[in-house]
Write a protein that holds these residues in place. Structure first.
Motif, short mmCIF file in Angstrom:
data_model
loop_
_atom_site.label_atom_id
_atom_site.label_comp_id
_atom_site.label_asym_id
_atom_site.label_seq_id
_atom_site.Cartn_x
_atom_site.Cartn_y
_atom_site.Cartn_z
N GLU A 150 0.83 -1.20 0.00
CA GLU A 150 0.00 0.00 0.00
C GLU A 150 0.87 1.26 0.00
O GLU A 150 0.48 2.30 -0.54
CB GLU A 150 -0.94 -0.01 1.20
CG GLU A 150 -1.97 -1.13 1.14
CD GLU A 150 -3.10 -0.92 2.14
OE1 GLU A 150 -3.34 0.23 2.53
OE2 GLU A 150 -3.74 -1.93 2.51
N ILE A 151 2.04 1.16 0.61
CA ILE A 151 2.99 2.28 0.57
C ILE A 151 3.41 2.55 -0.87
O ILE A 151 3.51 3.71 -1.30
CB ILE A 151 4.25 1.97 1.42
CG1 ILE A 151 3.91 2.05 2.91
CG2 ILE A 151 5.38 2.93 1.08
CD1 ILE A 151 3.63 3.46 3.40
N LEU A 152 3.65 1.48 -1.62
CA LEU A 152 4.05 1.64 -3.03
C LEU A 152 2.94 2.31 -3.84
O LEU A 152 3.21 3.18 -4.68
CB LEU A 152 4.39 0.27 -3.63
CG LEU A 152 5.67 -0.40 -3.14
CD1 LEU A 152 5.84 -1.76 -3.80
CD2 LEU A 152 6.88 0.48 -3.42
N PHE A 153 1.69 1.92 -3.59
CA PHE A 153 0.58 2.51 -4.31
C PHE A 153 0.42 3.98 -3.95
O PHE A 153 0.16 4.83 -4.82
CB PHE A 153 -0.72 1.76 -3.98
CG PHE A 153 -1.90 2.22 -4.79
CD1 PHE A 153 -2.03 1.84 -6.12
CD2 PHE A 153 -2.87 3.04 -4.24
CE1 PHE A 153 -3.10 2.27 -6.88
CE2 PHE A 153 -3.94 3.47 -4.99
CZ PHE A 153 -4.07 3.08 -6.31
N PHE A 154 0.61 4.29 -2.68
CA PHE A 154 0.53 5.68 -2.24
C PHE A 154 1.66 6.50 -2.86
O PHE A 154 1.46 7.65 -3.26
CB PHE A 154 0.62 5.76 -0.72
CG PHE A 154 0.60 7.17 -0.19
CD1 PHE A 154 -0.59 7.85 -0.04
CD2 PHE A 154 1.78 7.82 0.15
CE1 PHE A 154 -0.62 9.16 0.43
CE2 PHE A 154 1.78 9.12 0.62
CZ PHE A 154 0.57 9.79 0.77
N ALA A 155 2.84 5.89 -2.96
CA ALA A 155 3.98 6.58 -3.57
C ALA A 155 3.69 6.91 -5.03
O ALA A 155 4.09 7.97 -5.54
CB ALA A 155 5.23 5.71 -3.46
N SER A 214 -0.23 8.32 9.60
CA SER A 214 -0.33 9.58 8.86
C SER A 214 1.05 10.19 8.64
O SER A 214 1.37 10.65 7.54
CB SER A 214 -1.22 10.56 9.64
OG SER A 214 -1.37 11.77 8.93
N LEU A 215 1.87 10.18 9.68
CA LEU A 215 3.23 10.71 9.55
C LEU A 215 4.05 9.85 8.59
O LEU A 215 4.87 10.38 7.83
CB LEU A 215 3.90 10.77 10.92
CG LEU A 215 3.30 11.78 11.92
CD1 LEU A 215 3.97 11.63 13.28
CD2 LEU A 215 3.46 13.20 11.40
N GLU A 216 3.83 8.55 8.62
CA GLU A 216 4.55 7.64 7.73
C GLU A 216 4.23 7.94 6.27
O GLU A 216 5.14 8.04 5.43
CB GLU A 216 4.16 6.19 8.06
CG GLU A 216 4.88 5.14 7.21
CD GLU A 216 4.44 3.73 7.55
OE1 GLU A 216 5.04 2.78 7.02
OE2 GLU A 216 3.48 3.58 8.33
N LEU A 217 2.95 8.12 5.98
CA LEU A 217 2.55 8.46 4.60
C LEU A 217 3.10 9.83 4.21
O LEU A 217 3.51 10.03 3.06
CB LEU A 217 1.03 8.45 4.49
CG LEU A 217 0.33 7.09 4.64
CD1 LEU A 217 -1.18 7.27 4.64
CD2 LEU A 217 0.77 6.13 3.55
N GLY A 218 3.11 10.75 5.16
CA GLY A 218 3.63 12.08 4.89
C GLY A 218 5.10 12.05 4.51
O GLY A 218 5.54 12.74 3.59
N ILE A 219 5.86 11.23 5.22
CA ILE A 219 7.29 11.10 4.94
C ILE A 219 7.51 10.53 3.54
O ILE A 219 8.39 10.98 2.79
CB ILE A 219 7.97 10.20 5.99
CG1 ILE A 219 7.98 10.91 7.35
CG2 ILE A 219 9.40 9.85 5.56
CD1 ILE A 219 8.49 10.05 8.49
N VAL A 220 6.69 9.55 3.16
CA VAL A 220 6.79 8.96 1.83
C VAL A 220 6.52 10.02 0.76
O VAL A 220 7.26 10.13 -0.23
CB VAL A 220 5.79 7.79 1.67
CG1 VAL A 220 5.75 7.32 0.20
CG2 VAL A 220 6.18 6.63 2.57
N GLN A 221 5.47 10.81 0.97
CA GLN A 221 5.12 11.85 0.00
C GLN A 221 6.23 12.88 -0.13
O GLN A 221 6.57 13.31 -1.24
CB GLN A 221 3.80 12.51 0.41
CG GLN A 221 3.18 13.40 -0.66
CD GLN A 221 3.78 14.79 -0.69
OE1 GLN A 221 4.19 15.30 0.35
NE2 GLN A 221 3.83 15.39 -1.87
N CYS A 245 9.43 12.46 0.47
CA CYS A 245 10.58 11.84 -0.20
C CYS A 245 10.38 11.79 -1.71
O CYS A 245 11.31 12.08 -2.48
CB CYS A 245 10.80 10.43 0.34
SG CYS A 245 11.46 10.37 2.03
N VAL A 246 9.16 11.44 -2.15
CA VAL A 246 8.86 11.40 -3.58
C VAL A 246 8.97 12.80 -4.18
O VAL A 246 9.59 13.00 -5.22
CB VAL A 246 7.45 10.83 -3.82
CG1 VAL A 246 7.06 10.99 -5.30
CG2 VAL A 246 7.38 9.36 -3.41
N SER A 247 8.37 13.78 -3.49
CA SER A 247 8.40 15.16 -3.99
C SER A 247 9.82 15.70 -4.04
O SER A 247 10.21 16.36 -5.01
CB SER A 247 7.53 16.05 -3.09
OG SER A 247 7.54 17.38 -3.54
#
Length: 211
Positions: free
Chosen positions: A6-11, A151-158, A160-162
């Motif tokens: 799911e992290i990959l899909f969010f990324a 939420s913080l985990e998803l934020g960090i992923v976003q 990093c991608v940006s």
């Protein structure tokens, strides 16, 4: 923790967001080309901190409050719209520098100013908050553990991608400056094209509604 698949899909969703033309990309590219790579990186730092602001807002439920109270959303939208109108005027005002014109003096704007403008360009864009508010709930589930941590985990992923995508944009934009230096006839065309794009984004923001 959110499952890896799911992290990959969010990324992937975050990647689509960052490559979509918007105020952040326009600002980073324009600062890189007009003032150099260092200015682009400082502007990028401001934009990234703007993302961190939105992440904190979402993580603690403050963004939900903004969209639950129409007046609060309207205030944010008005500030963002006015700011985009200001950038549009700056692009076409008499005797103004073209966004793609090479600037020999990369210190025209101080690092603090570059960082601050990048920060507020991101913070005053309600669409970023909409993205977080729309996508985060789809990946956050109580059975995965702490909602705040997810939420913080998803934020960090976003972030990093940006950061990764925009870093390469800065490197590429810096090289584009040479082309416009060799082709001055394109300066006026690009100036009005950029102003038109900013105006389009302004209209889109002004007509957006809280969901």
């Amino acid at each position: 923790m959110v499952p890896f698949n799911e992290i990959l899909f969010f990324a992937l969703a975050a990647f689509v967001l960052v490559i979509s033309p918007g105020p952040n990309m326009i600002y980073i590219i324009s600062r890189t080309i007009t003032q150099g790579r260092q200015a682009g990186l400082m502007s990028l730092a401001g934009v990234i901190c703007g993302f961190l602001f939105h992440i904190v807002m979402v993580s603690f439920g403050l963004t939900a409050i903004l969209f639950a109270v129409p007046f609060a959303y309207t205030i944010l939208k008005v500030f963002g719209t006015v700011y985009l109108l200001y950038l549009t005027y700056q692009a076409i005002r008499p005797n103004s520098k073209n966004l793609f014109e090479v600037d020999d003096d990369i210190r025209t704007d101080s690092p603090y100013k570059l960082f601050t403008i990048g920060f507020f360009t991101n913070v005053l864009n309600p669409k970023v908050a909409v993205f977080y508010l729309s996508f985060f709930p789809q990946f956050i589930k109580p059975e995965y553990g702490s909602v705040l941590f997810q939420s913080l985990e998803l934020g960090i992923v976003q972030v990093c991608v940006s950061l990764t995508v925009n870093f390469f944009i800065v490197l590429t934009a810096a090289k584009v400056a040479g082309f416009f230096a060799q082709n001055p006839k394109w300066v006026k065309v690009q100036k009005w094209f950029m102003a038109s794009t900013l105006l389009f984004l302004t209209i889109k923001m002004a007509t957006s509604k809280a969901k």
